[in-house]
Design an enzyme around this catalytic site. Sequence first.
Site, PDB file in Angstrom:
ATOM      1  N   ARG A 213      32.029 -48.453  15.479  1.00  0.00           N
ATOM      2  CA  ARG A 213      32.426 -49.017  14.186  1.00  0.00           C
ATOM      3  C   ARG A 213      32.479 -50.546  14.196  1.00  0.00           C
ATOM      4  O   ARG A 213      31.994 -51.193  13.273  1.00  0.00           O
ATOM      5  CB  ARG A 213      33.815 -48.473  13.806  1.00  0.00           C
ATOM      6  CG  ARG A 213      34.241 -48.793  12.389  1.00  0.00           C
ATOM      7  CD  ARG A 213      35.692 -48.392  12.152  1.00  0.00           C
ATOM      8  NE  ARG A 213      35.954 -47.017  12.498  1.00  0.00           N
ATOM      9  CZ  ARG A 213      35.815 -45.973  11.667  1.00  0.00           C
ATOM     10  NH1 ARG A 213      35.454 -46.180  10.429  1.00  0.00           N
ATOM     11  NH2 ARG A 213      36.068 -44.740  12.071  1.00  0.00           N
TER      12      ARG A 213
ATOM     13  N   CYS B 229      28.901 -33.969  -9.378  1.00  0.00           N
ATOM     14  CA  CYS B 229      29.845 -33.118 -10.095  1.00  0.00           C
ATOM     15  C   CYS B 229      30.984 -32.650  -9.205  1.00  0.00           C
ATOM     16  O   CYS B 229      31.105 -31.454  -8.924  1.00  0.00           O
ATOM     17  CB  CYS B 229      29.117 -31.911 -10.665  1.00  0.00           C
ATOM     18  SG  CYS B 229      27.691 -32.383 -11.602  1.00  0.00           S
ATOM     19  N   GLU B 230      31.768 -33.577  -8.715  1.00  0.00           N
ATOM     20  CA  GLU B 230      32.963 -33.246  -7.939  1.00  0.00           C
ATOM     21  C   GLU B 230      33.959 -34.356  -8.193  1.00  0.00           C
ATOM     22  O   GLU B 230      33.585 -35.533  -8.178  1.00  0.00           O
ATOM     23  CB  GLU B 230      32.665 -33.242  -6.432  1.00  0.00           C
ATOM     24  CG  GLU B 230      31.657 -32.230  -6.015  1.00  0.00           C
ATOM     25  CD  GLU B 230      31.987 -31.602  -4.665  1.00  0.00           C
ATOM     26  OE1 GLU B 230      33.115 -31.802  -4.156  1.00  0.00           O
ATOM     27  OE2 GLU B 230      31.108 -30.921  -4.148  1.00  0.00           O
TER      28      GLU B 230
HETATM   29  C1  LIG Z   1      33.128 -41.804  17.941  1.00  0.00           C
HETATM   30  C2  LIG Z   1      33.154 -42.155  19.373  1.00  0.00           C
HETATM   31  C3  LIG Z   1      33.013 -43.481  19.784  1.00  0.00           C
HETATM   32  C4  LIG Z   1      32.910 -44.637  18.814  1.00  0.00           C
HETATM   33  O1  LIG Z   1      34.081 -44.840  18.111  1.00  0.00           O
HETATM   34  P1  LIG Z   1      34.229 -46.106  17.145  1.00  0.00           P
HETATM   35  O2  LIG Z   1      35.543 -45.920  16.507  1.00  0.00           O
HETATM   36  O3  LIG Z   1      33.108 -46.057  16.192  1.00  0.00           O
HETATM   37  O4  LIG Z   1      34.196 -47.327  17.999  1.00  0.00           O
HETATM   38  C5  LIG Z   1      32.969 -43.738  21.134  1.00  0.00           C
HETATM   39  N1  LIG Z   1      33.070 -42.744  22.055  1.00  0.00           N
HETATM   40  C6  LIG Z   1      33.213 -41.452  21.689  1.00  0.00           C
HETATM   41  C7  LIG Z   1      33.322 -40.418  22.741  1.00  0.00           C
HETATM   42  C8  LIG Z   1      33.263 -41.115  20.353  1.00  0.00           C
HETATM   43  O5  LIG Z   1      33.422 -39.836  19.998  1.00  0.00           O
END
Ligand SMILES: *Cc1c(COP(=O)(O)O)cnc(C)c1O
Length: 421
Positions: free
Chosen positions: A278, A346-347
């Site tokens: 993220r 439509c939700e």
């Molecule tokens: C989703 C996930 C990430 C990434 O998480 P972010 O919040 O996007 O940084 C890293 N490692 C694992 C095992 C995940 O499931």
Amino acid sequence: MDHFIYQDGTLRAEDVSIAEIAATVGTPFYLYSTATLVRHFRLFDEALSWGPHLVCYAMKAASNQAILKTLAQEGAGMDVVSGGEYARAIAAGVSGERIVFSGVGKTADEIRAALTGGIRQFNVESEPEMRAISQVATELGTVAPITIRVNPDVDAKTHAKIATGKSENKFGIPISRAREVYAEAARLPGLKVVGIDVHIGSQLTQLEPFEQAYQKVADLTEALRADGHEITRLDLGGGLGIPYARSNEAPPLPSDYGALIQRTLGHLGCEIEIEPGRLVVGNAGILVSKVIYVKNGEGRDFLILDAAMNDLIRPAMYDAHHEIVPVIEPEAATELTPYDIVGPVCETGDTFAKGRLMPPLQADDLVAFRSAGAYGAVMSSEYNTRPLIPEVLVKDDQFSVIRARPTFDEIINRDNLPEWL
Ligand SMILES: *Cc1c(COP(=O)(O)O)cnc(C)c1O
């Protein structure tokens, strides 16, 4: 920080006018900034520069080949959670030694593909999965490098749907049982233990849960070494949050996160791996949409957009907040009006924001959803036979469509009719 800013009264992505891209590509579309992507990756890389490390981008956040290639050229490794993501990493030119394989349900086929194509490590999530990896590796006459994902039972203080580090979550092995499971790993053929893995959740806005988890990992490292295991890598997962709402407190910086890792784990002499998703891509992407209608309802006005929940599901799924801004910069003195901002599906769940204060808008005006780069395009669907929307990448004064909008015929022709029809 991102590279979507107003300049001369209009929103730009780096040096490109967003209205100009909209005129060429049509709305809605996702738009990413190379400069923001690279900047965020480098922040993590620098935060760990005190020791050996690999930043493995968690591509489930946004997995377009152009994004992967941009990051791979910066030296990123990849964190994948499926055979499809593994294939994407390889296709983007990432070598197997830089790919870690996470996910709670790796199938024998996925394990085989990764062992054949090359893999840095599997992050094992359960004992049955560990035995399956042992079996496939033995069949192939090879040795699978593994870490075991431990569940440290800490509260990540995030949305329940993205918290993964409590004992009631489906992820990893309870840390209290880790020594027993590592002992079995050492006995099984075809496995080589290389370290420990932990990932406690996503969109964490405080460092404290990480600190609690990493302290437990430090203790476990000592205990496992005393048991005779070679622990040379610590994979600390992803999860650092981003500021979605301008009013929110700013989440911790990657530099503070890196310093925390050094303080809690630096003395162990391990190679550090992290898996941010993220924070790398979230603020590097926006969703651009057009107002179709302004509908004056009873006691409220609706902005009906051409983007919908199938394009960006985060508000419906996680109650997520996205800043929504007009592409034409409003005058400083413009009076704001509350709108319910919705899509055409439509939700009732197809609502992006309620009572959101916006400058007055009209049909055909463009708006941008900020912080839509992560868990946006990858979670989209063709619900209502709305074509998957294009993805566009900007670099300086250039832009390129990195995934085209399918035509209706392409969508329809993916279906096959059985002989009897
Ligand atoms: C989703 C996930 C990430 C990434 O998480 P972010 O919040 O996007 O940084 C890293 N490692 C694992 C095992 C995940 O499931």
